[in-house]
Write a protein that holds these residues in place. Sequence first.
Motif, PDB file in Angstrom:
ATOM      1  N   GLY A  13      40.845 -17.596  45.122  1.00  0.00           N
ATOM      2  CA  GLY A  13      39.421 -17.275  45.268  1.00  0.00           C
ATOM      3  C   GLY A  13      38.898 -17.702  46.630  1.00  0.00           C
ATOM      4  O   GLY A  13      39.584 -18.397  47.387  1.00  0.00           O
ATOM      5  N   SER A  14      37.652 -17.289  46.936  1.00  0.00           N
ATOM      6  CA  SER A  14      37.123 -17.579  48.279  1.00  0.00           C
ATOM      7  C   SER A  14      36.946 -19.081  48.475  1.00  0.00           C
ATOM      8  O   SER A  14      36.967 -19.579  49.604  1.00  0.00           O
ATOM      9  CB  SER A  14      35.823 -16.829  48.528  1.00  0.00           C
ATOM     10  N   GLU A  19      40.810 -24.520  52.418  1.00  0.00           N
ATOM     11  CA  GLU A  19      42.075 -25.263  52.371  1.00  0.00           C
ATOM     12  C   GLU A  19      43.195 -24.469  53.045  1.00  0.00           C
ATOM     13  O   GLU A  19      43.978 -25.023  53.821  1.00  0.00           O
ATOM     14  CB  GLU A  19      42.422 -25.572  50.912  1.00  0.00           C
ATOM     15  N   TRP A  20      43.271 -23.162  52.758  1.00  0.00           N
ATOM     16  CA  TRP A  20      44.295 -22.337  53.422  1.00  0.00           C
ATOM     17  C   TRP A  20      44.124 -22.420  54.946  1.00  0.00           C
ATOM     18  O   TRP A  20      45.086 -22.574  55.688  1.00  0.00           O
ATOM     19  CB  TRP A  20      44.193 -20.865  52.981  1.00  0.00           C
ATOM     20  N   ARG A  21      42.866 -22.318  55.403  1.00  0.00           N
ATOM     21  CA  ARG A  21      42.606 -22.349  56.862  1.00  0.00           C
ATOM     22  C   ARG A  21      43.071 -23.655  57.472  1.00  0.00           C
ATOM     23  O   ARG A  21      43.689 -23.673  58.524  1.00  0.00           O
ATOM     24  CB  ARG A  21      41.111 -22.187  57.121  1.00  0.00           C
ATOM     25  N   CYS A  22      42.748 -24.753  56.778  1.00  0.00           N
ATOM     26  CA  CYS A  22      43.160 -26.083  57.270  1.00  0.00           C
ATOM     27  C   CYS A  22      44.665 -26.129  57.455  1.00  0.00           C
ATOM     28  O   CYS A  22      45.176 -26.601  58.473  1.00  0.00           O
ATOM     29  CB  CYS A  22      42.806 -27.138  56.232  1.00  0.00           C
ATOM     30  N   ASP A  35      39.356 -14.186  54.815  1.00  0.00           N
ATOM     31  CA  ASP A  35      39.298 -13.853  53.403  1.00  0.00           C
ATOM     32  C   ASP A  35      39.617 -12.366  53.226  1.00  0.00           C
ATOM     33  O   ASP A  35      39.227 -11.529  54.043  1.00  0.00           O
ATOM     34  CB  ASP A  35      37.893 -14.147  52.857  1.00  0.00           C
ATOM     35  N   TRP A  36      40.303 -12.051  52.161  1.00  0.00           N
ATOM     36  CA  TRP A  36      40.688 -10.688  51.794  1.00  0.00           C
ATOM     37  C   TRP A  36      39.507  -9.728  51.790  1.00  0.00           C
ATOM     38  O   TRP A  36      39.611  -8.575  52.188  1.00  0.00           O
ATOM     39  CB  TRP A  36      41.326 -10.795  50.413  1.00  0.00           C
TER      40      TRP A  36
END
Length: 316
Positions: A13-14, A19-22, A35-36
Motif C-alpha cells: 500500500g501507499s 520504507e521502500w524509498r528509505c 508509487d504505482w
Amino acid sequence: MGNCETLVVKSGGSGALTEWRCEFDRLAPELDVRDWDDPDVDPDAVSYALVWQPSPGRLAAFRHLRLIISAVAGVDHILADPDLPKHVPIMRMVTPETAERMADFVAMAALALIRQLPELMSAQRDGQWLAGLTGRIAADTTVGIMGLGRLGLHAALRLRAVGFRVAGWSRGRKIVQGVTTYAGPEDLPRFLAESQVLVNLLPDTSETAGIVNSKTIALLPAGASLINVGRGSHIVENALLDALDTHRLSNAIIDVHDVEPLAPSHAFWHHPRIIMTPHIASIASRASRAQLAASAIRAVREGKPVPFLFEPTRGY
Ligand code: NAP
C-alpha cells in the motif's frame, strides 16, 4: 546507463512507500522510486516495477520496462494480468529470509499437527480436559514435501534437524542427503503413501492446480495431516473438508486460500481441526526484499544474469 530510471512500487500500500524509498535510497540512490498510482509518473521513464497483484493493463503501459520484480516468491498474481507484457522478464522474490521464515513455519506447523494443537485449542475453547490428546513423536513421522525448490529444500533440511523423517517430490529428480526423493507423476503415489504429514510447497501452474483432491488424499496414510503453504488453488476444499469430517485426515494448517481474505462464512474459520493463517507463512522484510530487488536491477544494468527468473515454458 542514464541516471533517471524509475522504479514503480505496488506492495504494502501507499503507506509502505516511505520504507521502500528509505531502503532504495541506501541501496540504489540513483533510482527514482515512485508509487504505482503516482499520477505524475512518466510511463516511458519506468524501467522497473516491484509489484504485488498489479492492476491489469498497467504494466503494459510502461513501454520501456526492463524487469518486473514480484514482491513475493510466487508469480501467479502477475500472470493473472491478461495484458502482461510477455517479453519482460519476471523475477521471483526469494530472499534468504523468505526461505528461513518458510522453514520456521513448516517446522512449527508439522510439530503443531503431530501434537494435535488444533484439537487441543478446540478442546480449550469448549472447556474440555482431553488428557488423551498426546499426539506422536517426530522421529516416528515422515513429512512429505511437495515441491523441493528454493523453499521446499530449506524446509526439508529444517525438518530433518527437528528430528522428522523427510521425503520430497519434485518434477526433476533430486539427490538430497537424508531425504527420500521422488520425481514426476509416476512417483506421486509412492511419495503420498509415505507422507504422514503432507506439506504443499508447489508453485501455482496448470499442472499443479487441484493436486490435493479426493484421489490424492486417499493415497495418504490414514490419519495424515496437511500443511498448505503453496497456493489455495492447489487444494480442492470440499475434498479436504470431507476427509477431515470422515477422519481420513486428522488435521490441517492452511495458510493460503483461493480467495484472500477468506470470506467470513468460510468453513476454515471455525473448523475444530483446522488452524487457518492469513497467508503469513513467509513474508520477508522490506529490507531484505529491497536488497534482492536492488541487486537484480544492478544485474540488468550491467547485462548480467538476473537470479530467480520465472521460466514461462515450465510455468514457474
Ligand atoms: P521453486 O524454487 O520454483 O520450486 C518449485 C518446486 O516445485 C520445484 O522443486 C519443482 O520441481 C516443483 N514442481 C513444480 N511443478 C511441479 C510438478 N508439476 N510436479 C512436481 N513438482 C513440481 O519455488 P519456491 O521458491 O520454492 O516457492 C514455492 C511456492 O511457495 C511459490 O510458488 C509460492 O506459491 C509459495 N509461497 C508461499 C508463501 C507463503 O507465505 N505462504 C511464501 C512464499 C512462497 P523441480 O525442482 O524439478 O523444478
